[in-house]
Scaffold this active site. Sequence first.
Site, PDB file in Angstrom:
ATOM      1  N   LYS A 252       0.853  -1.199   0.000  1.00  0.00           N
ATOM      2  CA  LYS A 252       0.000   0.000   0.000  1.00  0.00           C
ATOM      3  C   LYS A 252       0.882   1.240   0.000  1.00  0.00           C
ATOM      4  O   LYS A 252       1.706   1.420   0.908  1.00  0.00           O
ATOM      5  CB  LYS A 252      -0.904   0.010   1.240  1.00  0.00           C
ATOM      6  CG  LYS A 252      -2.042  -1.005   1.152  1.00  0.00           C
ATOM      7  CD  LYS A 252      -3.166  -0.671   2.092  1.00  0.00           C
ATOM      8  CE  LYS A 252      -3.003  -1.192   3.483  1.00  0.00           C
ATOM      9  NZ  LYS A 252      -2.755  -2.564   3.721  1.00  0.00           N
ATOM     10  N   GLY A 254       1.939   5.173   0.483  1.00  0.00           N
ATOM     11  CA  GLY A 254       1.600   6.102   1.553  1.00  0.00           C
ATOM     12  C   GLY A 254       2.726   7.087   1.782  1.00  0.00           C
ATOM     13  O   GLY A 254       3.515   7.369   0.873  1.00  0.00           O
ATOM     14  N   CYS A 261       9.908  -0.090  14.456  1.00  0.00           N
ATOM     15  CA  CYS A 261      10.708  -1.238  14.005  1.00  0.00           C
ATOM     16  C   CYS A 261      11.297  -1.140  12.604  1.00  0.00           C
ATOM     17  O   CYS A 261      12.510  -1.250  12.460  1.00  0.00           O
ATOM     18  CB  CYS A 261       9.895  -2.502  14.172  1.00  0.00           C
ATOM     19  SG  CYS A 261       9.611  -2.816  15.928  1.00  0.00           S
TER      20      CYS A 261
HETATM   21  P1  NAD Z   1       8.867  -1.226  24.338  1.00  0.00           P
HETATM   22  O1  NAD Z   1       9.722  -0.027  24.407  1.00  0.00           O
HETATM   23  O2  NAD Z   1       7.386  -1.075  24.136  1.00  0.00           O
HETATM   24  O3  NAD Z   1       9.056  -2.113  25.641  1.00  0.00           O
HETATM   25  C1  NAD Z   1      10.296  -2.433  26.194  1.00  0.00           C
HETATM   26  C2  NAD Z   1      10.116  -2.492  27.716  1.00  0.00           C
HETATM   27  O4  NAD Z   1      11.300  -3.044  28.302  1.00  0.00           O
HETATM   28  C3  NAD Z   1       9.909  -1.116  28.350  1.00  0.00           C
HETATM   29  O5  NAD Z   1       8.685  -1.092  29.067  1.00  0.00           O
HETATM   30  C4  NAD Z   1      11.123  -0.959  29.280  1.00  0.00           C
HETATM   31  O6  NAD Z   1      10.835  -0.253  30.472  1.00  0.00           O
HETATM   32  C5  NAD Z   1      11.466  -2.415  29.555  1.00  0.00           C
HETATM   33  N1  NAD Z   1      12.837  -2.635  30.048  1.00  0.00           N
HETATM   34  C6  NAD Z   1      14.000  -2.107  29.592  1.00  0.00           C
HETATM   35  N2  NAD Z   1      15.035  -2.564  30.322  1.00  0.00           N
HETATM   36  C7  NAD Z   1      14.531  -3.398  31.254  1.00  0.00           C
HETATM   37  C8  NAD Z   1      15.084  -4.186  32.302  1.00  0.00           C
HETATM   38  N3  NAD Z   1      16.400  -4.209  32.548  1.00  0.00           N
HETATM   39  N4  NAD Z   1      14.253  -4.904  33.081  1.00  0.00           N
HETATM   40  C9  NAD Z   1      12.918  -4.897  32.879  1.00  0.00           C
HETATM   41  N5  NAD Z   1      12.335  -4.182  31.887  1.00  0.00           N
HETATM   42  C10 NAD Z   1      13.127  -3.445  31.083  1.00  0.00           C
HETATM   43  O7  NAD Z   1       9.471  -2.121  23.161  1.00  0.00           O
HETATM   44  P2  NAD Z   1       8.699  -3.160  22.225  1.00  0.00           P
HETATM   45  O8  NAD Z   1       8.004  -2.425  21.138  1.00  0.00           O
HETATM   46  O9  NAD Z   1       7.957  -4.127  23.072  1.00  0.00           O
HETATM   47  O10 NAD Z   1       9.957  -3.892  21.551  1.00  0.00           O
HETATM   48  C11 NAD Z   1      10.807  -4.731  22.303  1.00  0.00           C
HETATM   49  C12 NAD Z   1      11.722  -5.481  21.343  1.00  0.00           C
HETATM   50  O11 NAD Z   1      10.944  -6.303  20.460  1.00  0.00           O
HETATM   51  C13 NAD Z   1      12.549  -4.578  20.426  1.00  0.00           C
HETATM   52  O12 NAD Z   1      13.782  -5.205  20.194  1.00  0.00           O
HETATM   53  C14 NAD Z   1      11.740  -4.551  19.131  1.00  0.00           C
HETATM   54  O13 NAD Z   1      12.531  -4.294  18.003  1.00  0.00           O
HETATM   55  C15 NAD Z   1      11.204  -5.967  19.092  1.00  0.00           C
HETATM   56  N6  NAD Z   1       9.949  -6.126  18.344  1.00  0.00           N
HETATM   57  C16 NAD Z   1       8.958  -5.209  18.484  1.00  0.00           C
HETATM   58  C17 NAD Z   1       7.759  -5.390  17.810  1.00  0.00           C
HETATM   59  C18 NAD Z   1       6.656  -4.376  17.904  1.00  0.00           C
HETATM   60  O14 NAD Z   1       5.710  -4.478  17.106  1.00  0.00           O
HETATM   61  N7  NAD Z   1       6.691  -3.416  18.811  1.00  0.00           N
HETATM   62  C19 NAD Z   1       7.574  -6.545  17.020  1.00  0.00           C
HETATM   63  C20 NAD Z   1       8.610  -7.480  16.928  1.00  0.00           C
HETATM   64  C21 NAD Z   1       9.799  -7.265  17.600  1.00  0.00           C
HETATM   65  C1  UGA Z   2       6.491  -4.521  11.560  1.00  0.00           C
HETATM   66  C2  UGA Z   2       6.408  -5.874  10.853  1.00  0.00           C
HETATM   67  O1  UGA Z   2       5.262  -5.888   9.994  1.00  0.00           O
HETATM   68  C3  UGA Z   2       6.287  -7.011  11.860  1.00  0.00           C
HETATM   69  O2  UGA Z   2       6.271  -8.274  11.188  1.00  0.00           O
HETATM   70  C4  UGA Z   2       7.476  -6.948  12.794  1.00  0.00           C
HETATM   71  O3  UGA Z   2       7.377  -7.944  13.796  1.00  0.00           O
HETATM   72  C5  UGA Z   2       7.520  -5.574  13.462  1.00  0.00           C
HETATM   73  O4  UGA Z   2       7.590  -4.540  12.455  1.00  0.00           O
HETATM   74  C6  UGA Z   2       8.736  -5.453  14.311  1.00  0.00           C
HETATM   75  O5  UGA Z   2       9.746  -6.025  14.057  1.00  0.00           O
HETATM   76  O6  UGA Z   2       8.591  -4.719  15.271  1.00  0.00           O
HETATM   77  P1  UGA Z   2       4.726  -2.903  12.711  1.00  0.00           P
HETATM   78  O7  UGA Z   2       5.857  -2.014  13.076  1.00  0.00           O
HETATM   79  O8  UGA Z   2       3.660  -3.168  13.702  1.00  0.00           O
HETATM   80  O9  UGA Z   2       5.269  -4.336  12.264  1.00  0.00           O
HETATM   81  O10 UGA Z   2       4.067  -2.231  11.442  1.00  0.00           O
HETATM   82  P2  UGA Z   2       3.616  -2.626   9.958  1.00  0.00           P
HETATM   83  O11 UGA Z   2       2.199  -3.016   9.984  1.00  0.00           O
HETATM   84  O12 UGA Z   2       4.567  -3.521   9.264  1.00  0.00           O
HETATM   85  O13 UGA Z   2       3.725  -1.160   9.308  1.00  0.00           O
HETATM   86  C7  UGA Z   2       4.967  -0.480   9.332  1.00  0.00           C
HETATM   87  C8  UGA Z   2       4.852   0.839   8.610  1.00  0.00           C
HETATM   88  O14 UGA Z   2       4.705   0.640   7.201  1.00  0.00           O
HETATM   89  C9  UGA Z   2       3.652   1.696   9.023  1.00  0.00           C
HETATM   90  O15 UGA Z   2       4.032   3.047   9.047  1.00  0.00           O
HETATM   91  C10 UGA Z   2       2.631   1.435   7.924  1.00  0.00           C
HETATM   92  O16 UGA Z   2       1.700   2.479   7.757  1.00  0.00           O
HETATM   93  C11 UGA Z   2       3.544   1.303   6.713  1.00  0.00           C
HETATM   94  N1  UGA Z   2       2.965   0.477   5.638  1.00  0.00           N
HETATM   95  C12 UGA Z   2       2.663  -0.825   5.861  1.00  0.00           C
HETATM   96  C13 UGA Z   2       2.761   1.039   4.378  1.00  0.00           C
HETATM   97  O17 UGA Z   2       3.032   2.235   4.156  1.00  0.00           O
HETATM   98  N2  UGA Z   2       2.257   0.256   3.389  1.00  0.00           N
HETATM   99  C14 UGA Z   2       1.937  -1.055   3.575  1.00  0.00           C
HETATM  100  O18 UGA Z   2       1.474  -1.717   2.623  1.00  0.00           O
HETATM  101  C15 UGA Z   2       2.152  -1.608   4.844  1.00  0.00           C
END
Ligand code: NAD
Ligand code: UGA
Length: 433
Positions: A252, A254, A261
């Site tokens: 999509k 945008g 991430c």
């Molecule tokens: P987040 O910032 O929402 O949460 C991380 C949490 O860890 C925070 O609440 C922080 O206070 C806590 N923390 C830090 N140090 C700590 C410690 N020593 N003890 C206890 N807690 C501690 O981050 P998130 O979005 O959940 O992402 C976490 C990881 O997962 C990142 O590496 C990210 O890249 C990966 N990831 C995120 C997503 C997503 O969609 N958000 C998806 C896949 C992977």
């Molecule tokens: C993304 C990946 O999709 C997950 O598989 C992964 O686990 C995660 O990052 C991560 O590692 O944290 P997320 O960050 O939740 O997930 O968001 P997406 O839904 O992938 O969208 C990412 C960005 O791309 C947004 O700004 C969205 O608006 C944009 N996007 C997405 C587009 O512009 N076009 C699309 O078709 C899809």
Amino acid sequence: MARVAVVGAGYVGATTAACLAHLGHEVVCADLDEDLVAALNRAEVPILEAQLPELIREGIAAGRLSFVVGAAKAAEGADFVFLCVNTPQGPGGEADLRYVEAAVSEIAPVLAPGTIVVNKSTMPVGSAATVRALLREAGVADGHVEVATNPEFLQEGTAVREFLNPSRIVIGVETEEAAVRLSLLYRKLQARIIVTDPVSAEMVKYASNAYLATRISFINSVANLCEAVGADVSDVALGMGYDPRIGFAALKPGPGYGGSCLPKDTAALLATAASAGYPFDHLRTTVEVNAAQRERVVEKLRAVAGGTLDGCPVGVWGLAFKAGTDDVRDSPALEIAARLVEEGALITAYDPAASPAAVASAAPAVKVVDDPYDACEGAWLLAVLTEWDEFRWLDFGRVAGLMAGSAVVDARNILDPDALRARGISYEGIGRR
Ligand code: NAD
Ligand code: UGA
């Protein structure tokens, strides 16, 4: 049933903890933030994540889920310790592992023999070895515990659904025993499980996010070309996506990809490539196209405003980085709004979920209102920056009446151009006729 510690109670940690408790495991989830821990223990979830409050309530009521302050308290006696802490972007693009390092030093003294420490945070290639080295430095003898990599692929907003119905589970381990134990943790999910070495599992995560980013930059480039040649990218994407080898995901157009991430993980993979001596030009272009796409939306708005945004009242719909989440971390919408402010525009914005406090700290000059029509009042133009479904169903006759001007720039291609034009509103999307 296993005893599981989850370190970090953010999007990934809280989801992992609640879902593993739902699968029948005994889970203790730790964070540093005392207020967050207290709220979660009351089943109050401060982030917008579908089904998460229900699962947390269920886990607490069943006595299988609790939240504590401090990683050591959670890790004591655990069979598995999932590291779900943040891994933000460092100054050179690389992943900053300081939270991982701190968490490892906290858990090291309490780890029981045979515990599997699981890297679920997104950590660069070589991080399983790094965590093993950190444990050794903290006095944990080789062989006392295992370190495994089990990257997470969930998307924000639909995290619970994806955790419980994963496209695949990737397990990077050094021993068969660890592979079996980790697989058994997920056995109720009956998901495809790919077992590999830790380095390959780490690479799967980065390559997946880099590929998603590449598709988005690709379709944005196609959209920009569509504008130049008079084609409509919506039809082009439809015609491409029905090819089963292509599909519709991440296709999509945008304002460019954002969130916590894709931007940081593409930067980190480029840093990994640079330190490995491989020029990953393809990915570099993806990142450059993404930055240019955000700017392109600003240029479009400036052009529609007649060449300058100075003093121009602009209504904005959408501030979250995508629909379905309250998250504004690295949100293209918020960055574009801030750029418009820099150019002198007067922004009044509405988002159904983005926290006004988070917006205020990132872009203090953006005035936030709690009704989409209020954002239109007196606006010379309206910018749609996040693809919330509710925007499709608003009363555009009313919008036209409230606005001082009559132009809509739809950076998410979610509105119906004909319906708007029929109400006297000029419409511009991304790569659309
Ligand atoms: P987040 O910032 O929402 O949460 C991380 C949490 O860890 C925070 O609440 C922080 O206070 C806590 N923390 C830090 N140090 C700590 C410690 N020593 N003890 C206890 N807690 C501690 O981050 P998130 O979005 O959940 O992402 C976490 C990881 O997962 C990142 O590496 C990210 O890249 C990966 N990831 C995120 C997503 C997503 O969609 N958000 C998806 C896949 C992977
Ligand atoms: C993304 C990946 O999709 C997950 O598989 C992964 O686990 C995660 O990052 C991560 O590692 O944290 P997320 O960050 O939740 O997930 O968001 P997406 O839904 O992938 O969208 C990412 C960005 O791309 C947004 O700004 C969205 O608006 C944009 N996007 C997405 C587009 O512009 N076009 C699309 O078709 C899809």
